[in-house]
Design an enzyme around this catalytic site. Sequence first.
Site, PDB file in Angstrom:
ATOM      1  N   ASN A 115       0.819  -1.215   0.000  1.00 14.59           N
ATOM      2  CA  ASN A 115       0.000   0.000   0.000  1.00 14.59           C
ATOM      3  C   ASN A 115       0.849   1.260   0.000  1.00 14.59           C
ATOM      4  OD1 ASN A 115      -2.461   1.713   0.691  1.00 14.59           O
ATOM      5  ND2 ASN A 115      -1.244   2.019   2.545  1.00 14.59           N
ATOM      6  N   ASP A 182       1.805   7.008   0.273  1.00 15.08           N
ATOM      7  CA  ASP A 182       0.746   6.157  -0.272  1.00 15.08           C
ATOM      8  C   ASP A 182       0.920   5.934  -1.772  1.00 15.08           C
ATOM      9  OD1 ASP A 182      -1.644   4.861   0.767  1.00 15.08           O
ATOM     10  OD2 ASP A 182      -2.744   6.075  -0.695  1.00 15.08           O
ATOM     11  N   ARG A 210      -0.462 -12.336   2.803  1.00 12.47           N
ATOM     12  CA  ARG A 210      -1.287 -11.442   3.609  1.00 12.47           C
ATOM     13  C   ARG A 210      -1.126 -10.072   2.965  1.00 12.47           C
ATOM     14  NH1 ARG A 210       0.139  -7.309   7.482  1.00 12.47           N
ATOM     15  NH2 ARG A 210      -1.527  -6.938   8.975  1.00 12.47           N
ATOM     16  N   ASP A 212      -1.102  -6.507   3.563  1.00  7.76           N
ATOM     17  CA  ASP A 212      -1.081  -5.523   4.639  1.00  7.76           C
ATOM     18  C   ASP A 212      -1.890  -4.299   4.240  1.00  7.76           C
ATOM     19  OD1 ASP A 212       0.236  -4.399   7.155  1.00  7.76           O
ATOM     20  OD2 ASP A 212       0.886  -2.923   5.666  1.00  7.76           O
ATOM     21  N   GLU A 248      -5.791  -7.778   4.966  1.00  7.04           N
ATOM     22  CA  GLU A 248      -5.967  -7.158   6.278  1.00  7.04           C
ATOM     23  C   GLU A 248      -6.986  -6.038   6.173  1.00  7.04           C
ATOM     24  OE1 GLU A 248      -4.081  -4.542   9.848  1.00  7.04           O
ATOM     25  OE2 GLU A 248      -3.552  -4.186   7.772  1.00  7.04           O
ATOM     26  N   ASN A 313      -3.129 -10.655  17.069  1.00  8.51           N
ATOM     27  CA  ASN A 313      -2.124 -10.562  16.013  1.00  8.51           C
ATOM     28  C   ASN A 313      -0.983  -9.667  16.485  1.00  8.51           C
ATOM     29  OD1 ASN A 313      -2.929  -7.890  15.596  1.00  8.51           O
ATOM     30  ND2 ASN A 313      -3.212  -8.127  13.396  1.00  8.51           N
ATOM     31  N   ARG A 352      -5.233 -18.954  12.333  1.00 10.23           N
ATOM     32  CA  ARG A 352      -3.824 -18.561  12.433  1.00 10.23           C
ATOM     33  C   ARG A 352      -3.438 -18.481  13.908  1.00 10.23           C
ATOM     34  NH1 ARG A 352      -2.539 -12.860   9.978  1.00 10.23           N
ATOM     35  NH2 ARG A 352      -3.617 -12.220  11.875  1.00 10.23           N
TER      36      ARG A 352
HETATM   37  C1  AAO Z   1       5.149   4.108  12.619  1.00 11.63           C
HETATM   38  C2  AAO Z   1       4.904   5.053  13.774  1.00 11.63           C
HETATM   39  C3  AAO Z   1       4.001   6.191  13.329  1.00 11.63           C
HETATM   40  C4  AAO Z   1       4.638   6.915  12.154  1.00 11.63           C
HETATM   41  C5  AAO Z   1       4.874   5.920  11.031  1.00 11.63           C
HETATM   42  C6  AAO Z   1       5.589   6.518   9.841  1.00 11.63           C
HETATM   43  O1  AAO Z   1       4.285   4.330  14.847  1.00 11.63           O
HETATM   44  O2  AAO Z   1       3.847   7.091  14.426  1.00 11.63           O
HETATM   45  O3  AAO Z   1       3.760   7.921  11.693  1.00 11.63           O
HETATM   46  O4  AAO Z   1       5.691   4.846  11.528  1.00 11.63           O
HETATM   47  O5  AAO Z   1       6.800   7.040  10.224  1.00 11.63           O
HETATM   48  C7  AAO Z   1       2.926  -0.613  11.833  1.00 11.63           C
HETATM   49  C8  AAO Z   1       2.729   0.088  13.171  1.00 11.63           C
HETATM   50  C9  AAO Z   1       2.704   1.595  13.030  1.00 11.63           C
HETATM   51  C10 AAO Z   1       3.936   2.072  12.282  1.00 11.63           C
HETATM   52  C11 AAO Z   1       3.877   1.421  10.902  1.00 11.63           C
HETATM   53  C12 AAO Z   1       5.034   1.829   9.996  1.00 11.63           C
HETATM   54  O6  AAO Z   1       1.515  -0.373  13.748  1.00 11.63           O
HETATM   55  O7  AAO Z   1       2.717   2.144  14.348  1.00 11.63           O
HETATM   56  O8  AAO Z   1       3.924   3.489  12.173  1.00 11.63           O
HETATM   57  O9  AAO Z   1       3.974  -0.018  11.085  1.00 11.63           O
HETATM   58  O10 AAO Z   1       6.232   1.583  10.598  1.00 11.63           O
HETATM   59  C13 AAO Z   1      -4.782   0.838  11.009  1.00 11.63           C
HETATM   60  C14 AAO Z   1      -4.742   0.187   9.626  1.00 11.63           C
HETATM   61  C15 AAO Z   1      -4.110  -1.178   9.626  1.00 11.63           C
HETATM   62  C16 AAO Z   1      -2.778  -1.184  10.372  1.00 11.63           C
HETATM   63  C17 AAO Z   1      -3.046  -0.672  11.774  1.00 11.63           C
HETATM   64  C18 AAO Z   1      -1.794  -0.633  12.629  1.00 11.63           C
HETATM   65  O11 AAO Z   1      -6.061   0.122   9.100  1.00 11.63           O
HETATM   66  O12 AAO Z   1      -3.884  -1.530   8.279  1.00 11.63           O
HETATM   67  O13 AAO Z   1      -3.563   0.670  11.700  1.00 11.63           O
HETATM   68  N1  AAO Z   1      -2.156  -2.524  10.363  1.00 11.63           N
HETATM   69  C19 AAO Z   1      -1.096  -2.858   9.390  1.00 11.63           C
HETATM   70  C20 AAO Z   1       0.023  -3.653  10.029  1.00 11.63           C
HETATM   71  C21 AAO Z   1       0.791  -2.780  10.970  1.00 11.63           C
HETATM   72  C22 AAO Z   1       1.479  -1.666  10.197  1.00 11.63           C
HETATM   73  C23 AAO Z   1       0.707  -1.184   9.051  1.00 11.63           C
HETATM   74  C24 AAO Z   1      -0.513  -1.711   8.685  1.00 11.63           C
HETATM   75  C25 AAO Z   1       1.358  -0.239   8.144  1.00 11.63           C
HETATM   76  O14 AAO Z   1      -0.496  -4.800  10.630  1.00 11.63           O
HETATM   77  O15 AAO Z   1       1.723  -3.499  11.730  1.00 11.63           O
HETATM   78  O16 AAO Z   1       1.727  -0.542  11.080  1.00 11.63           O
HETATM   79  O17 AAO Z   1       2.088  -1.027   7.224  1.00 11.63           O
HETATM   80  C26 AAO Z   1      -9.212   2.078  13.539  1.00 11.63           C
HETATM   81  C27 AAO Z   1      -9.308   1.585  12.120  1.00 11.63           C
HETATM   82  C28 AAO Z   1      -8.208   0.621  11.775  1.00 11.63           C
HETATM   83  C29 AAO Z   1      -6.863   1.225  12.124  1.00 11.63           C
HETATM   84  C30 AAO Z   1      -6.880   1.548  13.626  1.00 11.63           C
HETATM   85  C31 AAO Z   1      -5.542   2.098  14.116  1.00 11.63           C
HETATM   86  O18 AAO Z   1      -9.552   0.995  14.412  1.00 11.63           O
HETATM   87  O19 AAO Z   1     -10.551   0.960  11.919  1.00 11.63           O
HETATM   88  O20 AAO Z   1      -8.270   0.355  10.392  1.00 11.63           O
HETATM   89  O21 AAO Z   1      -5.831   0.294  11.816  1.00 11.63           O
HETATM   90  O22 AAO Z   1      -7.906   2.506  13.850  1.00 11.63           O
HETATM   91  O23 AAO Z   1      -5.301   3.328  13.540  1.00 11.63           O
HETATM   92  C32 AAO Z   1     -11.934   0.754  17.825  1.00 11.63           C
HETATM   93  C33 AAO Z   1     -12.613   0.815  16.455  1.00 11.63           C
HETATM   94  C34 AAO Z   1     -11.626   0.405  15.367  1.00 11.63           C
HETATM   95  C35 AAO Z   1     -10.463   1.324  15.449  1.00 11.63           C
HETATM   96  C36 AAO Z   1      -9.828   1.152  16.830  1.00 11.63           C
HETATM   97  C37 AAO Z   1      -8.586   2.000  17.042  1.00 11.63           C
HETATM   98  O24 AAO Z   1     -11.613  -0.586  18.165  1.00 11.63           O
HETATM   99  O25 AAO Z   1     -13.713  -0.063  16.445  1.00 11.63           O
HETATM  100  O26 AAO Z   1     -12.219   0.449  14.090  1.00 11.63           O
HETATM  101  O27 AAO Z   1     -10.774   1.531  17.825  1.00 11.63           O
HETATM  102  O28 AAO Z   1      -8.931   3.361  16.966  1.00 11.63           O
END
Ligand code: AAO
Length: 511
Positions: A115, A182, A210, A212, A248, A313, A352
């Site tokens: 992505n 992006d 997977r 991402d 994901e 996870n 998983r």
């Molecule tokens: C890091 C730093 C950041 C910096 C960035 C760039 O932490 O501060 O800005 O580098 O320099 C992982 C880490 C990130 C890291 C990133 C890159 O988790 O911290 O950033 O690597 O190094 C969303 C996405 C989902 C993502 C998830 C973490 O939709 O795709 O955030 N997962 C994947 C991977 C993950 C990875 C990435 C993607 C990026 O598994 O390891 O990030 O490649 C809502 C949304 C979700 C969203 C969450 C969190 O969820 O619905 O889609 O996930 O927010 O933002 C309730 C709600 C629920 C909500 C949740 C949290 O439960 O019902 O919907 O609250 O608010």
Amino acid sequence: MKTLLLLSAIGFCWAQYSPHTEAGRTSMVHLFEWRWVDIALECERYLAPNGYGGVQVSPPNENIVVTSPFRPWWERYQPISYKLCTRSGNEDEFKDMVTRCNNVGVRIYVDAVINHMCGSGAGSGTSSTCGSYFNAENREFPEVPYSAWDFNDGKCKTGSGGIESYNDAYQVKDCRLVSLLDLALEKEYVRSKIAEYMNRLIGIGVAGFRLDAAKHMWPGDIKAILDKLNNLNTNWFPEGSKPFIYQEVIDLGSEPFKSNEYFGNGRVTEFKYGTKLGTVIRKWSGEKMAYLKNWGEPWSFVPSDRALVFVDNHDNQRGHGAGGASILTFWDARLYKMAVGFMLAHPYGFTRVMSSYRWPRYFEDGSDINDWVGPPNDNGVIKEVTINPDTTCGNDWVCEHRWRQIRNMVIFRNVVDGQDFTNWWDNGSNQVAFGRGNRGFIVFNNDDWSLSSTLQTGLPGGTYCDVISGDKINGSCTGIKIYVGNDGYAYFSISNSAEDPFIAIHADSKL
Ligand code: AAO
């Protein structure tokens, strides 16, 4: 009619919804942050002998090196190029792993970060795992190569250039997720570079991907990329096999787009599964295990054959992503084993298992401020997964997949594969039991009092070893024995203070 049936059977076996595991192997394990050399060994010495079907590996492509904080696990979600060169190993080691795992019938699934590239504020230089140059400010990734017009900066309409609201599909797909640059997936050129990367992996022998951050890509863009993918390597897979795809997509129900928009591409991660199961097993919000009687689609989950399920996870075990406080992890081992046991016994979804490492948890304001800590390492170099005499792992690798209770439930799932969900029993509270046809039966006591009941197991009469408290070794049980009468009934007694308050028996644990 016959040809139709045959075609649909082939469709099921060969299509993107099938994990292409060997017959009778029904689960994968995520070996989070493991080195390729350790995974190759683990396939041979443990996963194959214990019936694991496949491994999800951490992203294998070159990523940024983050030094502040020092080498967080999440640096691997910031690609710099598609060279196979990371802390987990180089291209030769990756190939060796895929070959050796396939040769013992264990599949490799790659975590594909397609992505985006690194964060917009990452600066420039060669601080990457293979030393490739990049310039985040100018959007230059010459090793791919990508340049400014390969990104969505013009398409995104928010002031910050990042996702500001998850209620707007355009922002979620066209703007930056946590500032990550992006990619313009509508562009033919970008699609072809990504497909080239994935096809290289397919050529090496991986069985699937997977995807991402799939929610941050338009389903049609994903489809256009998948349409360019080759079929799997015929050294190990039948001709015409399409890679297994699981996307994901975090859909807890509150956002205006739905995971079903992605079904055409493959399976989706069902995040409601772990969130709800954690809530039930923790007995929060008035939930009780008796309610699990209709677990599955009636809980507003996606259809079983579109679901990839897990208790926790790599994100939500440390407060990233979604799921929140109810998520169970190895830190809550007793409840965790019950949750994983329930998942593996229940027919819903493709399962998983998570395999983690320990980190120095430190809470402030209820959140873990050490959520960034990377895998066990010496000065940044990932440590070997050592194996203790008792078969557990050393060097702070948790290896949940080697815990007897979890490993034996992976085997249970294989033994009951294809059997119906049968003989449900509950006490109206947190004592429940169910069977899988005439092949397996499991009983849980998550109440604060003992369970003592005679239940219909559906199994042939005989003496069975409980595979939670022990194993069947050389024709005898190292744990509890269960006597099933010729009428299928058996007496179960489970103290609420038992180390593991559940019992599981199956066709292969019969003496
Ligand atoms: C890091 C730093 C950041 C910096 C960035 C760039 O932490 O501060 O800005 O580098 O320099 C992982 C880490 C990130 C890291 C990133 C890159 O988790 O911290 O950033 O690597 O190094 C969303 C996405 C989902 C993502 C998830 C973490 O939709 O795709 O955030 N997962 C994947 C991977 C993950 C990875 C990435 C993607 C990026 O598994 O390891 O990030 O490649 C809502 C949304 C979700 C969203 C969450 C969190 O969820 O619905 O889609 O996930 O927010 O933002 C309730 C709600 C629920 C909500 C949740 C949290 O439960 O019902 O919907 O609250 O608010």
